[in-house]
Design a protein around this motif. Structure first.
Motif, PDB file in Angstrom:
ATOM      1  N   SER A 189       0.957  -1.072   0.061  1.00  0.00           N
ATOM      2  CA  SER A 189       0.354  -0.024   0.101  1.00  0.00           C
ATOM      3  C   SER A 189       1.065   1.099  -0.314  1.00  0.00           C
ATOM      4  O   SER A 189       2.407   1.411   0.255  1.00  0.00           O
ATOM      5  N   THR A 190      -0.305   2.487  -0.368  1.00  0.00           N
ATOM      6  CA  THR A 190       0.852   3.373   0.117  1.00  0.00           C
ATOM      7  C   THR A 190       1.636   4.013   0.762  1.00  0.00           C
ATOM      8  O   THR A 190       2.445   4.749   1.048  1.00  0.00           O
ATOM      9  N   THR A 191       1.242   3.651   1.582  1.00  0.00           N
ATOM     10  CA  THR A 191       1.495   3.481   3.689  1.00  0.00           C
ATOM     11  C   THR A 191       3.278   3.173   3.544  1.00  0.00           C
ATOM     12  O   THR A 191       3.656   3.996   4.337  1.00  0.00           O
ATOM     13  N   ILE A 192       3.605   2.424   2.980  1.00  0.00           N
ATOM     14  CA  ILE A 192       4.939   1.740   2.820  1.00  0.00           C
ATOM     15  C   ILE A 192       5.618   2.426   1.502  1.00  0.00           C
ATOM     16  O   ILE A 192       6.677   2.087   1.374  1.00  0.00           O
ATOM     17  N   VAL A 193       5.450   3.154   0.411  1.00  0.00           N
ATOM     18  CA  VAL A 193       5.735   3.128  -0.634  1.00  0.00           C
ATOM     19  C   VAL A 193       6.146   4.970  -1.100  1.00  0.00           C
ATOM     20  O   VAL A 193       4.820   5.579  -0.245  1.00  0.00           O
TER      21      VAL A 193
ATOM     22  N   TRP B 222       4.547   0.813   9.597  1.00  0.00           N
ATOM     23  CA  TRP B 222       4.120  -0.153   9.296  1.00  0.00           C
ATOM     24  C   TRP B 222       3.494  -1.801   9.849  1.00  0.00           C
ATOM     25  O   TRP B 222       2.398  -1.843  10.473  1.00  0.00           O
ATOM     26  N   LEU B 223       4.233  -1.869  10.309  1.00  0.00           N
ATOM     27  CA  LEU B 223       4.782  -3.302  10.879  1.00  0.00           C
ATOM     28  C   LEU B 223       4.098  -2.834  12.853  1.00  0.00           C
ATOM     29  O   LEU B 223       3.116  -3.855  13.032  1.00  0.00           O
ATOM     30  N   LEU B 224       4.462  -2.392  12.982  1.00  0.00           N
ATOM     31  CA  LEU B 224       4.778  -1.888  14.402  1.00  0.00           C
ATOM     32  C   LEU B 224       3.208  -1.291  14.539  1.00  0.00           C
ATOM     33  O   LEU B 224       2.436  -1.632  15.221  1.00  0.00           O
ATOM     34  N   GLU B 225       2.527  -0.530  13.423  1.00  0.00           N
ATOM     35  CA  GLU B 225       1.412   0.076  13.543  1.00  0.00           C
ATOM     36  C   GLU B 225       0.372  -0.954  13.485  1.00  0.00           C
ATOM     37  O   GLU B 225      -0.792  -1.402  14.096  1.00  0.00           O
ATOM     38  N   GLU B 226       0.337  -2.086  12.443  1.00  0.00           N
ATOM     39  CA  GLU B 226      -0.207  -3.030  12.626  1.00  0.00           C
ATOM     40  C   GLU B 226      -0.214  -4.210  13.469  1.00  0.00           C
ATOM     41  O   GLU B 226      -1.686  -5.255  13.965  1.00  0.00           O
ATOM     42  N   ALA B 227       0.900  -4.754  14.311  1.00  0.00           N
ATOM     43  CA  ALA B 227       0.931  -5.666  15.525  1.00  0.00           C
ATOM     44  C   ALA B 227       0.159  -4.792  15.927  1.00  0.00           C
ATOM     45  O   ALA B 227      -0.649  -5.426  16.915  1.00  0.00           O
ATOM     46  N   GLU B 228       0.044  -3.655  16.593  1.00  0.00           N
ATOM     47  CA  GLU B 228      -0.220  -3.104  17.698  1.00  0.00           C
ATOM     48  C   GLU B 228      -2.096  -3.059  17.797  1.00  0.00           C
ATOM     49  O   GLU B 228      -3.152  -3.401  18.546  1.00  0.00           O
TER      50      GLU B 228
ATOM     51  N   LEU C 165       5.631  -7.784  18.793  1.00  0.00           N
ATOM     52  CA  LEU C 165       6.626  -7.476  18.008  1.00  0.00           C
ATOM     53  C   LEU C 165       7.485  -6.413  17.908  1.00  0.00           C
ATOM     54  O   LEU C 165       7.115  -5.107  19.315  1.00  0.00           O
ATOM     55  N   SER C 166       8.561  -7.076  17.956  1.00  0.00           N
ATOM     56  CA  SER C 166       9.397  -5.464  18.262  1.00  0.00           C
ATOM     57  C   SER C 166      10.895  -5.568  17.118  1.00  0.00           C
ATOM     58  O   SER C 166      11.261  -6.684  16.012  1.00  0.00           O
ATOM     59  N   VAL C 167      11.276  -4.594  17.140  1.00  0.00           N
ATOM     60  CA  VAL C 167      11.840  -3.528  15.931  1.00  0.00           C
ATOM     61  C   VAL C 167      13.575  -3.213  16.950  1.00  0.00           C
ATOM     62  O   VAL C 167      13.729  -2.570  17.202  1.00  0.00           O
ATOM     63  N   TYR C 168      14.797  -4.421  16.188  1.00  0.00           N
ATOM     64  CA  TYR C 168      16.292  -3.712  16.928  1.00  0.00           C
ATOM     65  C   TYR C 168      16.819  -2.746  15.739  1.00  0.00           C
ATOM     66  O   TYR C 168      17.507  -3.571  14.895  1.00  0.00           O
TER      67      TYR C 168
ATOM     68  N   PHE D 147      -2.862  11.064   2.588  1.00  0.00           N
ATOM     69  CA  PHE D 147      -3.670  10.811   3.348  1.00  0.00           C
ATOM     70  C   PHE D 147      -3.235   9.690   4.409  1.00  0.00           C
ATOM     71  O   PHE D 147      -4.022   8.936   5.128  1.00  0.00           O
ATOM     72  N   GLU D 148      -2.193   8.724   4.219  1.00  0.00           N
ATOM     73  CA  GLU D 148      -1.512   7.982   5.249  1.00  0.00           C
ATOM     74  C   GLU D 148      -1.144   7.864   6.256  1.00  0.00           C
ATOM     75  O   GLU D 148      -1.149   7.417   7.555  1.00  0.00           O
ATOM     76  N   GLU D 149      -0.289   9.405   6.839  1.00  0.00           N
ATOM     77  CA  GLU D 149      -0.415   9.631   8.015  1.00  0.00           C
ATOM     78  C   GLU D 149      -1.403  10.408   8.832  1.00  0.00           C
ATOM     79  O   GLU D 149      -2.131  11.320   8.069  1.00  0.00           O
ATOM     80  N   THR D 150      -2.151  10.157  10.234  1.00  0.00           N
ATOM     81  CA  THR D 150      -2.993  10.741  11.100  1.00  0.00           C
ATOM     82  C   THR D 150      -2.562  11.488  11.757  1.00  0.00           C
ATOM     83  O   THR D 150      -3.180  12.670  12.478  1.00  0.00           O
ATOM     84  N   ASN D 151      -1.098  11.428  12.421  1.00  0.00           N
ATOM     85  CA  ASN D 151      -0.651  11.939  13.592  1.00  0.00           C
ATOM     86  C   ASN D 151       0.036  13.059  12.793  1.00  0.00           C
ATOM     87  O   ASN D 151       0.897  13.226  11.942  1.00  0.00           O
ATOM     88  N   SER D 152      -0.173  14.692  13.471  1.00  0.00           N
ATOM     89  CA  SER D 152       0.606  15.435  11.991  1.00  0.00           C
ATOM     90  C   SER D 152       1.791  15.585  13.171  1.00  0.00           C
ATOM     91  O   SER D 152       2.437  16.669  12.515  1.00  0.00           O
TER      92      SER D 152
END
Length: 896
Positions: free
Chosen positions: A185-189, A202-208, A222-225, A258-263
């Motif tokens: 999706s355009t979220t990761i592109v 996107w991974l972290l948001e989907e996991a949450e 899910l964690s990322v290091y 429109f992919e980001e909703t947190n200003s």
């Protein structure tokens, strides 16, 4: 640059997992599809078999990485059991040949994988572990994670279980990879590339989101290091195909606006932000509290203050210092320990930071030494750095489940600052942006009693305008075309109806809700191939779309929050009498030219008060349909705003004659009760009784009804007691009532104008319903005959006055002096139109051609009538000599 992937999947030695191996097979196919080099045997992708030992897999992995170059990217992917050995802290990856009593020697040690990574020349290295205890890998990989472009993605933390999901047919992390690789999706592109930093977010948001919906099933996180720098931000996982690029963007947009909703995270925020209505009040008040629903724009408003402060300095050389303290779910606990570490300071970080650090250093249990704090703001400091104003802004967004004690601690800190500001003589403004649910905490502190409270509330009369502007500005900013594409209707190539967007605006209570829905639309309009995608988009946007609700919205064109106050333009025609293709050409050439000279903004309503065609036949109405359709297209008249009333020429007299049976009769009594009629035939002394079949009699309106359906999208009722039709227009707050004054006209009787009294009462019953208040609406009635020709005119007048109908449109006038009439005792404006087109009948010979252009100015309560006349058919239209010098009749319009 080459991308390589090594994938291992195992259901375990006892096959106690169901989907790990199938997950790995899918992942391999997707890596292959995306151009990754994968180790293969006999041209088939490699997955360990039950006979492959841990040593064989490690050796193969080492050989595979021998060919890497510096610019390459390498993935190691494992799906299966993970176990931290009981004698140590090292993660072991369980494969088919692992022996549980000899794990250390038969499983793959994560340290062995990492050692191979250490010797690999590839610049970008990723390990993905969809297994239990995956977080232990961080211990072994720590140095690489901190100092090189190495990244570790774990489906679980230390001592956590990563479970399979029956409904997903696999592990959650693996399913996310499949989803991203199959249909990015355009979220990761960005610019046609799937970028790692976007993919990670996107991974972290989907996991949450998934965890919140399956909280009882999931105990892992899910964690990322790994290190975060500019290199990681530009690191691409794969490139989209040309077809995917076209599907996502149509080559018309540089990014998804429109992919980001947190200003806070919006890179292009300053290009398209919209100020809320209360913004100027918020700025002018020294200190205030701003409440709002989640997503109502609190953070956006804070960012606008920051930007305006910077702009003010650039333009006016006035320095407002801005201290923004952001408190959200991620850093709340850290803030309660040390507020300064979570403060965001702009634009004069060095100076403001010095002040706040000194303030914080004097905090003890969040009580402030007011005297010492005041000394920091002596005039010398302000003069030295030319500060005019300091904004201290708290932007607070917390989950409801935080402990009450900790939240109270936070507001105690804010209260201390508020108390200090009260005794200072400088321009220090405290702005507190707060979710409405936290209002209770502020009420415990007297310092806030004098603060003015504002609410970021969007359900106002300007909501539709503001939300449309949000959409337009974002689309324009991302658009690459010239001119810019600023509407979804345009972006979809006309496949998405604008009414869908209006419906979504109507259903969105906050800007965030609107943007979330627009993000789905932006993606879906480029994925859905259908010619018309209205329902498909609605289904994607609303999980449980009520199509009846949507259809009612379309039918009524209503936005309950918006009351449109504007000039309404009505084109009033009567006696068109169209009969041929030549009539169409003649009417268009003269009428269209005349209208274009008079109006610039289109026509809102078309009202035709009878005699559309010369005769009520399909062969005549076909030309009327073409003429009206082209009129609507040129002047942007919606077909649901065409209101027709029939005239005598809209009755098919031959069909009406078929309803009567003639009977010879010797009676001398004249009867007319609707069933039997006695009349004296010409040149005969005999009396003839006419017996009428009501069912056949109704067919006289058949051709007009068919015509009505073609131009208005609804058929005209044949039954006479339904021929009083109410048309409500909520956007304009107008009701138009169409009546048939020719309902008794037929082959035998052509001089009996009246209104069916049963029909007349029905629309007024609708107006009496309590579920809708029509008292402020403008009410208009239309029919063909003048009042003086209608037999039951007294009853008609009484009902119109009783229910507040102020304007009547009529046809059939013979002199332009009779265009307008006002009856003071009834408070009624009557507007009449004469013949628009010629007729073979002699009844209107010598009468000037005539039509009306009317403007209703709701705001200034004025009605303007511009009668247009011409003496001969070939003449150009001109002002009426009977009107004012400028051709306009202007009168006051009192609606209620």
């Amino acid at each position: 640059m080459t991308r390589r992937a090594f994938v291992v999947g195992s259901d375990g030695p006892n096959s106690d997992l169901k989907f790990a191996r199938s997950d790995a097979e899918k992942i391999i196919k997707l890596f292959n599809k995306r151009g990754y080099i994968i180790p293969n045997e006999n041209k088939e992708p490699f997955i360990p078999t039950k006979l492959d030992s841990n040593y064989a897999i490690i050796e193969r992995f080492a050989d595979f990485l021998e060919e890497c170059d510096f610019e390459d990217t390498i993935f190691f992917y494992f799906a299966g059991h993970g176990k931290c050995h009981e004698n140590g802290r090292e993660l072991h990856l369980i494969i088919d040949t692992t022996k549980y009593d000899r794990i250390s020697s038969t499983a793959i040690k994560i340290s062995e994988i990492i050692n191979i990574f250490r010797t690999c020349r590839a610049k970008n290295k990723l390990i993905i572990l969809d297994c239990c205890d995956a977080g232990w890998a961080e211990e072994e990989f720590k140095t690489e994670l901190e100092n090189t472009n190495c990244l570790l993605i774990c489906a679980s933390g230390k001592n956590e279980n990563a479970i399979e999901f029956e409904e997903l047919k696999g592990g959650f992390l693996s399913k996310l990879f499949v989803k991203a690789f199959e249909n990015p999706s355009t979220t990761i592109v960005k610019e046609g590339l799937v970028l790692y930093n976007l993919f990670e977010n996107w991974l972290l948001e989907e996991a949450e989101n998934f965890k919140s919906k399956n909280i009882e099933k999931i105990s892992s996180t899910l964690s990322v290091y790994g290190k975060r720098d500019q290199t990681i931000s530009s690191f691409s996982i794969f490139e989209l195909t040309d077809e995917e690029k076209q599907r996502l963007y149509f080559y018309n947009y540089t990014y998804n606006p429109f992919e980001e909703t947190n200003s806070n995270n919006e890179e292009y925020f300053n290009n398209y932000y919209i100020k809320p209505e209360v913004y100027q009040k918020i700025i002018k008040k020294k200190s205030c509290i701003i409440f709002g629903l989640e997503g109502s724009g609190k953070t956006a408003c804070r960012r606008i203050i920051e930007k305006d402060s910077k702009d003010n300095y650039v333009k006016n050389k006035v320095r407002p210092g801005v201290l923004s303290i952001l408190i959200d779910n991620d850093d709340f606990e850290q803030f309660t320990k040390n507020p300064i570490e979570t403060s965001r300071i702009i634009p004069f970080e060095k100076y403001i930071n010095t002040i706040i650090q000194k303030v914080v250093s004097r905090l003890e249990d969040y009580e402030i030494d007011n005297y010492k704090f005041k000394n920091l703001f002596k005039g010398e400091f302000f003069n030295q750095y030319e500060f005019d104003t300091i904004f201290i802004i708290f932007d607070i967004s917390l989950r409801q489940d935080y402990q009450d004690k900790k939240i109270k601690q936070l507001f105690q800190y804010i209260s201390g600052i508020a108390k200090t500001i009260e005794i200072l003589n400088f321009n220090i403004y405290l702005k507190i942006f707060l979710a409405a649910k936290f209002n209770q905490y502020l009420q415990n502190y007297d310092e806030f009693n004098t603060y003015e409270v504002f609410e970021l509330y969007w359900e106002t009369k300007d909501k539709k305008k503001l939300f449309n502007e949000i959409i337009e500005r974002r689309l324009e900013d991302a658009s690459t075309t010239s001119p810019k594409i600023s509407s979804f209707s345009h972006a979809s190539g006309g496949r998405l109806n604008e009414s869908v967007i209006n419906f979504i605006i109507n259903k969105s209570k906050t800007p965030r809700k609107l943007i979330e829905k627009c993000n789905i639309i932006f993606v879906k309009i480029h994925e859905l191939p259908n010619k018309n995608i209205d329902k498909e988009v609605l289904k994607e946007v609303f999980s449980n779309i009520d199509y009846e609700d949507y259809n009612n919205f379309l039918k009524q064109r209503i936005d309950v929050q918006t009351k449109v106050e504007k000039t309404i333009r009505i084109l009033h025609l009567s006696d068109i009498n169209i009969s041929s293709e030549n009539d169409i050409i003649s009417f268009q050439n003269q009428l269209f030219a005349d209208l274009k000279n008079m109006i610039k903004h289109g026509i809102d309503f078309l009202v035709v008060t009878g005699n559309v065609a010369e005769k009520a036949l399909d062969s005549k109405y076909i030309y009327a349909v073409k003429f009206i359709n082209e009129l609507c297209q040129v002047f942007k008249i919606s077909h649901n705003k065409i209101i027709l009333a029939p005239g005598p020429h809209d009755i098919n007299y031959d069909l009406s004659k078929k309803a009567f049976v003639e009977l010879q009769c010797n009676k001398t009594q004249y009867i007319n009760d609707g069933r039997y009629t006695l009349l004296k035939m010409e040149n005969s002394n005999k009396q003839t009784a006419l017996l009428c079949s009501e069912e056949v009699y109704e067919n006289k309106m058949k051709f007009f009804s068919d015509f009505h359906e073609k131009v208005c999208n609804t058929s005209y009722p044949n039954k006479f007691d339904n021929q009083a039709i109410l048309y409500p227009f909520p956007d304009e707050e107008i009701i138009i009532l169409s009546l048939n004054s020719c309902w008794q006209f037929d082959f035998y009787f052509k001089e009996c104008a009246s209104i069916n009294e049963t029909a007349l009462l029905k629309p007024f019953n609708i107006l009496l319903k309590k579920d809708k208040d029509y008292s402020e609406w403008l009410k208009i009635a239309i029919w063909y005959h003048p009042f003086e020709e209608i037999k039951n005119a007294d009853l008609l007048m009484k009902k119109l006055v009783e229910y507040g109908f102020k304007i009547c449109f009529l046809g059939h006038i013979e002199n332009s002096k009779n265009v307008y009439d006002y009856k003071f005792e009834y408070d009624r404006h009557t507007i009449s139109a004469g013949k628009f087109g010629s007729t073979s009948d002699t009844e209107l010979s010598g009468v000037p051609f005539h039509y009306n252009m009317i403007e209703l100015d709701r705001q200034n309560k004025k009605i303007k009538i511009n009668p247009r006349v011409k003496e001969k058919e070939i003449d150009d239209w001109a002002n009426s000599p009977d009107a004012a010098p400028d051709g306009i009749i202007e009168e006051d319009l009192i609606i209620n």
